[in-house]
Write an enzyme that holds these catalytic residues in place. Structure first.
Site, PDB file in Angstrom:
ATOM      1  N   SER A  11      30.653 -17.317 -24.314  1.00  0.00           N
ATOM      2  CA  SER A  11      29.250 -17.735 -23.275  1.00  0.00           C
ATOM      3  C   SER A  11      29.693 -17.351 -21.883  1.00  0.00           C
ATOM      4  O   SER A  11      30.945 -17.804 -21.424  1.00  0.00           O
ATOM      5  CB  SER A  11      29.182 -19.057 -23.450  1.00  0.00           C
ATOM      6  OG  SER A  11      28.702 -19.567 -24.670  1.00  0.00           O
ATOM      7  N   SER A  25      39.833 -24.949 -21.917  1.00  0.00           N
ATOM      8  CA  SER A  25      38.486 -24.707 -21.804  1.00  0.00           C
ATOM      9  C   SER A  25      38.236 -24.470 -20.427  1.00  0.00           C
ATOM     10  O   SER A  25      38.993 -24.951 -19.546  1.00  0.00           O
ATOM     11  CB  SER A  25      37.624 -25.574 -22.402  1.00  0.00           C
ATOM     12  OG  SER A  25      37.539 -27.098 -21.753  1.00  0.00           O
ATOM     13  N   LYS A  26      37.180 -23.990 -20.085  1.00  0.00           N
ATOM     14  CA  LYS A  26      36.582 -23.734 -18.986  1.00  0.00           C
ATOM     15  C   LYS A  26      36.357 -25.110 -17.999  1.00  0.00           C
ATOM     16  O   LYS A  26      36.210 -25.364 -17.053  1.00  0.00           O
ATOM     17  CB  LYS A  26      35.390 -22.827 -18.741  1.00  0.00           C
ATOM     18  CG  LYS A  26      35.603 -21.507 -19.352  1.00  0.00           C
ATOM     19  CD  LYS A  26      34.247 -20.757 -19.691  1.00  0.00           C
ATOM     20  CE  LYS A  26      34.347 -19.432 -20.443  1.00  0.00           C
ATOM     21  NZ  LYS A  26      33.046 -18.647 -21.002  1.00  0.00           N
ATOM     22  N   GLN A  27      35.883 -26.030 -19.021  1.00  0.00           N
ATOM     23  CA  GLN A  27      35.591 -27.247 -18.483  1.00  0.00           C
ATOM     24  C   GLN A  27      36.675 -27.939 -18.012  1.00  0.00           C
ATOM     25  O   GLN A  27      36.412 -28.995 -17.004  1.00  0.00           O
ATOM     26  CB  GLN A  27      34.749 -28.173 -19.590  1.00  0.00           C
ATOM     27  CG  GLN A  27      33.267 -27.884 -19.997  1.00  0.00           C
ATOM     28  CD  GLN A  27      33.337 -26.525 -20.793  1.00  0.00           C
ATOM     29  OE1 GLN A  27      34.276 -25.966 -21.404  1.00  0.00           O
ATOM     30  NE2 GLN A  27      32.119 -25.853 -20.486  1.00  0.00           N
TER      31      GLN A  27
END
Length: 303
Positions: free
Chosen positions: A14, A246-248
């Site tokens: 994504s 993660s990107k988060q």
């Protein structure tokens, strides 16, 4: 080395941020699995959730992959070019009585669950209580949900190529999950099922954080009459806090600015997959080729 006739694998990032160490592990694993099987490797940019995706990030991810020697065998596919296919699949589900509109907010769902004595932790699923199954009761639709409760069997048994036998009762553990937010982005579950089927994907190799999604996708495949691929969920890369990288949670982008940096990033990904160290003198291409046989021995042994 064993060849799997018709094998098609894919990596489907994504574009919400650049590749980090965890996403490179998934990319390398899917590439190696395709090469070990003598098959085809695809890249799909999963940008259906346009609200979260960043402009130009899909192209940047493709550049990162290319710097690491991970070049797809066909031109990359972008989900935003495929929304008509998702709409057609949703209409099929609606026509079969397997999708319905829902007007519930998250706060309303939490209130119903709390009244039933059901808690919700930060990383857990909100098990949809079925409030709108028989009508909106005057509320405006906020989403379309899959009618899990109407499936003949909501318990899914499947086998992961690394984790072994798996089982989940989707109705009890997830409920009627979202297919699309009303007039908004398409949900991951529906888009990925439609795309994997239309691209002929036979093997899905991805991070273990997506293991829990697999039963929902299998139910959708059954509802739409689509084939179910084989699945392999790879080990996760954890951050300093013990949570999934993660990107988060601010995972740093991998450095692919030089051939040496790209090679070091690949080395770290290979180590996470339990593969042997490649000779320091090898470039990216030689290192990748050298990991194919060890991957086959670890994750794709002869029957």
């Amino acid at each position: 080395m064993r060849s799997v006739p018709g094998y098609i694998g894919r990596f489907a990032p994504s574009p919400t941020g650049p590749l980090h160490a965890g996403s490179l592990v998934a990319a390398l694993a899917s590439w190696l699995d395709a090469r070990a099987a003598g098959g085809c490797w695809l890249v799909r940019i999963e940008d259906a959730d346009t609200e979260r995706c960043l402009p130009g990030m899909g192209e940047h991810i493709l550049q990162q992959l290319a710097a690491c020697g991970l070049v797809p065998d066909e031109a990359p596919v972008w989900q935003t070019a495929r929304v008509g296919r998702y709409q057609a699949a949703l209409e099929r589900l609606i026509g079969a009585g397997l999708a319905y509109p829902c007007g519930c907010t998250r706060r309303e769902i939490d209130a119903v669950l709390a009244a039933q004595g059901i808690g919700h932790d930060r990383h857990g699923e909100r098990v949809y209580p079925g409030t709108c199954r028989h009508g909106l009761n005057g509320k405006a639709p906020r989403a379309w949900r899959f009618a899990t409760w109407r499936m003949l069997a909501s318990t899914v048994d499947w086998t992961d190529r690394r984790l072994g036998a798996q089982q989940q009762d989707v109705l009890r553990e997830v409920g009627d999950f979202v297919l699309r937010r009303a007039d908004g982005p398409w949900a991951y579950q529906l888009a990925v099922v439609v795309d994997d089927a239309e691209q002929g994907v036979t093997d899905v190799v991805r991070g273990a954080d997506l293991t829990d999604n697999t039963p929902r996708q299998i139910l959708l495949q059954r509802a739409l009459g689509l084939p179910t691929p084989r699945y392999l969920h790879t080990p996760l890369v954890l951050g300093a806090n013990g949570e999934k990288l993660s990107k988060q949670n601010g995972a740093a982008a991998i450095d692919t600015g030089t051939a040496t940096a790209a090679r070091l990033a690949l080395d770290a990904a290979a180590q996470a997959l339990g593969l042997p160290a490649a000779p320091l003198r090898d470039g990216v291409r030689q290192a990748l080729e050298g990991w194919v046989a060890p991957w086959a021995a670890l994750y794709n042994p002869a029957p």
